[in-house]
Enzyme design. Structure first.
Site, PDB file in Angstrom:
ATOM      1  N   ARG A  51      -9.513  -6.908  10.642  1.00 50.10           N
ATOM      2  CA  ARG A  51      -9.414  -5.770   9.736  1.00 50.10           C
ATOM      3  C   ARG A  51      -8.495  -6.103   8.556  1.00 50.10           C
ATOM      4  NH1 ARG A  51      -7.782  -1.133  13.958  1.00 50.10           N
ATOM      5  NH2 ARG A  51      -6.498  -2.883  14.675  1.00 50.10           N
ATOM      6  N   ASP A  53      -6.383  -4.610   4.991  1.00 50.44           N
ATOM      7  CA  ASP A  53      -5.706  -3.413   4.489  1.00 50.44           C
ATOM      8  C   ASP A  53      -6.317  -2.951   3.174  1.00 50.44           C
ATOM      9  OD1 ASP A  53      -3.859  -3.457   6.592  1.00 50.44           O
ATOM     10  OD2 ASP A  53      -2.519  -4.807   5.501  1.00 50.44           O
ATOM     11  N   ARG A 198       1.218 -11.100   3.993  1.00 52.48           N
ATOM     12  CA  ARG A 198       1.917 -10.550   2.832  1.00 52.48           C
ATOM     13  C   ARG A 198       3.436 -10.583   3.014  1.00 52.48           C
ATOM     14  NH1 ARG A 198      -0.813  -4.912   2.299  1.00 52.48           N
ATOM     15  NH2 ARG A 198       0.803  -4.636   0.689  1.00 52.48           N
TER      16      ARG A 198
END
Length: 257
Positions: A51, A53, A198
């Protein structure tokens, strides 16, 4: 029949991958399931390899789905793409064994983070790269990043909202390189925690800008404290390149180990 799809998307207009219900904000999963269901003339649900973001893109997300509808791979590919918004397309479709699972059969995932390193913010590619005005030493970032290789506890680099039962991941490759005004971080692991890429990039930026020394990344890893690490890098610079599978699944070369 069970099918695997390779899906490309620009995540800028979506609230991430995961469907949030019929009245929820737009997601890639919801758009794909609507398009597939229209082609199949029956309800289709999909499972993905990883998945993403809100604002994060994918070069080749892999999903699988089941359907009793009789359609060949070309029809699934073109018919579904024709019913998707312009920011999403199906690149390929492959029939797979009934025990194939896009998430659980993947042995690795690979991401790329791209940022523009100059005084002035980007205009042309602002939706597909981040921006850092401080001068960055990409070589120092690369050297510091090598401390993350191997199987480690990555608690220092996951969000407090991460629902994974543990933070141990096997980071297999990480490279930081410069090409003119752009700095690229490419990273591969068996799996990733929520915001892990990130958060790693955000900490490496502190090293590249000279705010922290190269040994700081190793210290963060050992300390396992997210509050001591760098900020989370913006989403638009991140692209999910591909998951990787053993060759016995018969998937295209780009997603095969």
């Amino acid at each position: 029949m069970r099918y695997a799809l390779g899906v490309e998307y620009d995540g800028g207009g979506f609230q991430g991958w995961q469907g949030l219900g019929p009245s929820g904000p737009p997601t890639v999963q919801a758009a794909l399931e609507r398009a597939l269901s229209a082609v199949a003339d029956q309800a289709i649900t999909v499972s993905c390899a990883g998945r993403t973001d809100a604002g994060v893109h994918a070069q080749c997300q892999v999903v699988h789905f089941d359907s009793t509808a009789t359609r060949d791979p070309r029809a699934w590919t073109l018919g579904t793409t024709g019913r998707l918004p312009p920011s999403v397309c199906v690149r390929w479709c492959v029939p797979v064994a009934d025990d194939f699972h896009a998430r659980f059969c993947a042995r690795a995932r690979r991401y790329r983070y791209l940022l523009l390193n100059r005084l002035v913010r980007p205009a042309l590619y602002r939706h597909h790269m981040a921006w850092e005005r401080r001068a960055l030493d990409a070589d120092a970032m690369h050297r510091a990043a090598q401390a993350l290789l191997g199987e480690n506890d990555f608690n220092a680099f996951r969000t407090v909202h991460c629902q994974a039962p543990h933070a141990r991941r096997n980071l297999q490759d990480i490279v930081v390189r410069r090409d003119g005004e752009t700095v690229e971080v490419e990273i591969q692991a068996n799996a990733f925690l929520h915001h892990m890429v990130r958060n790693i990039v955000g900490s490496l930026l502190e090293v590249g800008a000279g705010a922290q020394d190269e040994g700081w990344i190793a210290q963060l890893l050992a300390g396992r404290d997210r509050t001591l690490a760098g900020p989370t890098a913006p989403p638009q610079g991140l692209v999910f390149l591909r998951p990787l599978y053993p060759p016995e699944w018969g998937l295209p070369t780009e997603v095969t180990l």
